[in-house]
Design a protein around this motif. Structure first.
Motif, PDB file in Angstrom:
ATOM      1  N   GLU A   1      12.077  37.889  39.677  1.00 41.79           N
ATOM      2  CA  GLU A   1      13.272  37.250  39.102  1.00 41.79           C
ATOM      3  C   GLU A   1      13.420  37.520  37.605  1.00 41.79           C
ATOM      4  O   GLU A   1      14.526  37.497  37.088  1.00 41.79           O
ATOM      5  N   THR A   2      12.300  37.733  36.903  1.00 47.11           N
ATOM      6  CA  THR A   2      12.353  37.837  35.445  1.00 47.11           C
ATOM      7  C   THR A   2      12.052  39.225  34.888  1.00 47.11           C
ATOM      8  O   THR A   2      12.125  39.412  33.679  1.00 47.11           O
ATOM      9  N   ASP A   3      11.725  40.188  35.731  1.00 43.72           N
ATOM     10  CA  ASP A   3      11.380  41.528  35.236  1.00 43.72           C
ATOM     11  C   ASP A   3      12.462  42.117  34.338  1.00 43.72           C
ATOM     12  O   ASP A   3      12.164  42.656  33.267  1.00 43.72           O
TER      13      ASP A   3
ATOM     14  N   THR B   1       7.801  37.930  37.013  1.00 44.42           N
ATOM     15  CA  THR B   1       8.092  37.834  38.446  1.00 44.42           C
ATOM     16  C   THR B   1       9.256  38.769  38.744  1.00 44.42           C
ATOM     17  O   THR B   1       9.900  39.285  37.823  1.00 44.42           O
TER      18      THR B   1
ATOM     19  N   PRO C   1      16.047  32.520  33.380  1.00 39.64           N
ATOM     20  CA  PRO C   1      16.669  33.295  34.456  1.00 39.64           C
ATOM     21  C   PRO C   1      16.040  32.982  35.807  1.00 39.64           C
ATOM     22  O   PRO C   1      14.830  32.816  35.917  1.00 39.64           O
ATOM     23  N   ARG C   2      16.899  32.871  36.792  1.00 39.94           N
ATOM     24  CA  ARG C   2      16.459  32.690  38.177  1.00 39.94           C
ATOM     25  C   ARG C   2      17.567  33.184  39.094  1.00 39.94           C
ATOM     26  O   ARG C   2      18.713  33.310  38.681  1.00 39.94           O
ATOM     27  N   ASP C   3      17.215  33.450  40.333  1.00 39.57           N
ATOM     28  CA  ASP C   3      18.156  34.047  41.262  1.00 39.57           C
ATOM     29  C   ASP C   3      19.202  33.077  41.798  1.00 39.57           C
ATOM     30  O   ASP C   3      20.274  33.493  42.203  1.00 39.57           O
TER      31      ASP C   3
ATOM     32  N   THR D   1      23.809  35.164  41.398  1.00 41.24           N
ATOM     33  CA  THR D   1      23.836  35.210  39.933  1.00 41.24           C
ATOM     34  C   THR D   1      23.886  36.651  39.443  1.00 41.24           C
ATOM     35  O   THR D   1      23.560  37.582  40.188  1.00 41.24           O
TER      36      THR D   1
ATOM     37  N   LYS E   1      21.281  34.781  32.716  1.00 48.01           N
ATOM     38  CA  LYS E   1      21.915  34.846  34.032  1.00 48.01           C
ATOM     39  C   LYS E   1      23.223  34.076  33.927  1.00 48.01           C
ATOM     40  O   LYS E   1      23.367  33.143  33.136  1.00 48.01           O
TER      41      LYS E   1
ATOM     42  N   TRP F   1      23.292  39.267  35.746  1.00 46.95           N
ATOM     43  CA  TRP F   1      22.773  39.395  34.379  1.00 46.95           C
ATOM     44  C   TRP F   1      23.914  39.635  33.410  1.00 46.95           C
ATOM     45  O   TRP F   1      24.845  40.380  33.720  1.00 46.95           O
TER      46      TRP F   1
ATOM     47  N   TYR G   1      14.657  40.588  32.553  1.00 50.05           N
ATOM     48  CA  TYR G   1      14.683  39.818  31.301  1.00 50.05           C
ATOM     49  C   TYR G   1      13.632  40.336  30.324  1.00 50.05           C
ATOM     50  O   TYR G   1      13.933  40.593  29.158  1.00 50.05           O
TER      51      TYR G   1
ATOM     52  N   PRO H   1      22.833  32.017  45.650  1.00 51.38           N
ATOM     53  CA  PRO H   1      22.001  33.135  45.185  1.00 51.38           C
ATOM     54  C   PRO H   1      22.815  34.335  44.709  1.00 51.38           C
ATOM     55  O   PRO H   1      22.429  35.481  44.938  1.00 51.38           O
TER      56      PRO H   1
END
Length: 130
Positions: A15-17, A13, A43-45, A55, A31, A57, A19, A53
């Motif tokens: 959010e995870t690309d 997704t 991981p999430r936003d 966060t 995150k 990396w 990662y 929102p």
């Protein structure tokens, strides 16, 4: 782990690309919540600590300890699902590889290794530190 037991690739997704791209490079990303300075996984936003929102990396050291585990037989081979408490404090659900069946023990030092899924996406697994 035999090829027949290799996992399928995860669904990527937005959010995870980052990662999964890092995993393909042999890097484990987490995150981090700037408001609490705590790392988290998956991981999430939005921060699970504040709900905000904002966060960011961070690159994990790739080390931790065995928090909990369960061994079962899959295709005639032992398969160990594990919760690993990372050095950064967060807990990740993964699997152990390259271990002796009598080896897993709570608190054992582990390090991340990457293995391909059936279609080549690299996935993080953990192995005992020698």
């Amino acid at each position: 782990m035999s090829d027949a037991n290799l996992p399928l690739s995860p669904q990527r997704t937005a959010e995870t690309d980052a990662y999964w791209d890092a995993a393909n490079e042999g890097r484990l990303l987490l995150k981090r919540c700037p408001g609490t300075d705590k790392a988290f996984h998956p991981p999430r936003d939005f921060s699970p600590f504040t709900g905000r929102p904002d966060t960011e990396w961070i690159e994990a050291e790739g080390t931790g300890t065995l928090y909990s585990y369960s061994v079962s037989m899959v295709g005639g081979e032992p398969h160990c699902i594990a919760y690993v408490q990372l050095t950064e404090g967060s807990i990740i659900l993964s699997a152990l590889v390259d271990y002796a069946p009598s080896e897993p023990r709570i608190g054992q030092a582990l390090k991340v290794v990457f293995r391909p899924s059936r279609d080549g996406q690299m996935l993080p697994f953990f192995t005992p530190v020698s």
